[in-house]
Scaffold this motif. Structure first.
Motif, mmCIF file in Angstrom:
data_model
loop_
_atom_site.group_PDB
_atom_site.id
_atom_site.type_symbol
_atom_site.label_atom_id
_atom_site.label_comp_id
_atom_site.label_asym_id
_atom_site.label_seq_id
_atom_site.Cartn_x
_atom_site.Cartn_y
_atom_site.Cartn_z
ATOM 1 N N VAL A 1 0.852 -1.191 0.000
ATOM 2 C CA VAL A 1 0.000 0.000 0.000
ATOM 3 C C VAL A 1 0.890 1.244 0.000
ATOM 4 N N ASP A 2 1.899 1.237 0.860
ATOM 5 C CA ASP A 2 2.833 2.360 0.939
ATOM 6 C C ASP A 2 3.800 2.394 -0.233
ATOM 7 N N THR A 3 4.063 1.234 -0.834
ATOM 8 C CA THR A 3 5.019 1.117 -1.941
ATOM 9 C C THR A 3 4.331 0.431 -3.110
ATOM 10 N N PRO A 4 3.507 1.170 -3.875
ATOM 11 C CA PRO A 4 2.775 0.543 -4.977
ATOM 12 C C PRO A 4 3.693 -0.044 -6.052
ATOM 13 N N ASP A 5 4.907 0.502 -6.199
ATOM 14 C CA ASP A 5 5.870 -0.036 -7.158
ATOM 15 C C ASP A 5 6.788 -1.025 -6.438
ATOM 16 N N TRP A 6 6.164 -2.034 -5.801
ATOM 17 C CA TRP A 6 6.925 -2.974 -4.988
ATOM 18 C C TRP A 6 7.835 -3.863 -5.819
ATOM 19 N N GLY A 7 7.559 -4.017 -7.090
ATOM 20 C CA GLY A 7 8.447 -4.796 -7.965
ATOM 21 C C GLY A 7 9.825 -4.156 -8.038
ATOM 22 N N ALA A 8 9.858 -2.844 -8.153
ATOM 23 C CA ALA A 8 11.136 -2.122 -8.164
ATOM 24 C C ALA A 8 11.828 -2.226 -6.809
ATOM 25 N N GLU A 9 11.053 -2.226 -5.747
ATOM 26 C CA GLU A 9 11.618 -2.369 -4.399
ATOM 27 C C GLU A 9 12.297 -3.738 -4.249
ATOM 28 N N VAL A 10 11.673 -4.788 -4.782
ATOM 29 C CA VAL A 10 12.292 -6.117 -4.754
ATOM 30 C C VAL A 10 13.620 -6.075 -5.506
ATOM 31 N N ARG A 11 13.629 -5.428 -6.656
ATOM 32 C CA ARG A 11 14.880 -5.287 -7.423
ATOM 33 C C ARG A 11 15.948 -4.592 -6.585
ATOM 34 N N ILE B 1 0.040 -8.762 -11.284
ATOM 35 C CA ILE B 1 0.998 -9.485 -12.122
ATOM 36 C C ILE B 1 2.070 -8.561 -12.703
ATOM 37 N N ALA B 2 1.729 -7.331 -13.018
ATOM 38 C CA ALA B 2 2.729 -6.411 -13.584
ATOM 39 C C ALA B 2 3.868 -6.168 -12.588
ATOM 40 N N GLN B 3 3.535 -6.059 -11.298
ATOM 41 C CA GLN B 3 4.581 -5.877 -10.284
ATOM 42 C C GLN B 3 5.402 -7.152 -10.105
ATOM 43 N N SER B 4 4.764 -8.307 -10.211
ATOM 44 C CA SER B 4 5.495 -9.570 -10.116
ATOM 45 C C SER B 4 6.493 -9.701 -11.255
ATOM 46 N N ILE B 5 6.090 -9.249 -12.441
ATOM 47 C CA ILE B 5 6.997 -9.294 -13.591
ATOM 48 C C ILE B 5 8.192 -8.372 -13.345
ATOM 49 N N LYS B 6 7.954 -7.199 -12.758
ATOM 50 C CA LYS B 6 9.066 -6.306 -12.420
ATOM 51 C C LYS B 6 9.976 -6.919 -11.365
ATOM 52 N N ALA B 7 9.396 -7.713 -10.464
ATOM 53 C CA ALA B 7 10.152 -8.270 -9.341
ATOM 54 C C ALA B 7 10.959 -9.511 -9.704
ATOM 55 N N GLY C 1 -5.144 -5.626 -17.238
ATOM 56 C CA GLY C 1 -4.214 -6.476 -17.961
ATOM 57 C C GLY C 1 -2.782 -6.317 -17.509
ATOM 58 N N MET C 2 -1.874 -6.839 -18.309
ATOM 59 C CA MET C 2 -0.462 -6.790 -17.981
ATOM 60 C C MET C 2 0.336 -6.433 -19.214
ATOM 61 N N ASN C 3 1.534 -5.948 -19.018
ATOM 62 C CA ASN C 3 2.408 -5.575 -20.109
ATOM 63 C C ASN C 3 3.161 -6.812 -20.590
ATOM 64 N N LEU C 4 2.731 -7.373 -21.703
ATOM 65 C CA LEU C 4 3.345 -8.598 -22.203
ATOM 66 C C LEU C 4 4.770 -8.379 -22.687
#
Length: 150
Positions: A26-36, A56-62, A81-84
């Protein structure tokens, strides 16, 4: 292990259970980048995706290059949707995980017994209170499994 949750109370429990890092999505909506960031830019080798289309889009970033995303849920109801293209560039595998067969369940139970695994159970409801159990699950306040006994 890096975990994600929406509450500080749940974050504390995740640390107790062994998470090295916890991200509040909630505090970090771009959590995929945070995982990186937490993995020095490498990403996670395995991502357990419970949100479905909504996350799924954040999981793909992560996920790491050639990592695996295991799709086990669809709790984030989002139809954008998601960014294929991002998914293609990730080189990852998306694997949907279902309930499996009876023999799969029996195999799983043997492993659970042999390794003395204990699931995290939030609350047990008697069968007569199944509607209350569903409401509790729907509230998102649970941590672990919600069980209906018979």
């Amino acid at each position: 292990m890096i975990a994600a949750t929406s509450s500080e109370k749940k974050a504390a429990r995740l640390v107790e259970l062994g998470a090295s890092d916890v991200i509040n999505y909630v505090d970090t909506p771009d959590w995929g980048a945070e995982v990186r960031g937490l993995t020095d830019g490498q990403g996670a080798d395995v991502v357990v995706e419970v949100g479905g289309a909504g996350t799924i889009a954040q999981s793909i970033k992560a996920v790491a290059y050639r990592g695996v995303i295991s799709l086990v849920g669809h709790v984030a109801h989002d139809t954008t949707g998601m960014n294929l293209l991002d998914f293609t560039y990730s080189g990852a595998t998306l694997r949907a995980i279902g309930g499996g067969s009876r023999s799969d369940l029996e195999d799983m139970n043997r492993v659970i017994t042999a390794h003395q695994l204990r699931p995290v159970i939030d609350r047990v409801f008697p069968f007569e209170e199944a509607l209350d159990a569903a409401a509790h699950l729907g509230s998102g306040a649970h941590f672990g499994k919600v069980v209906i006994s018979h």
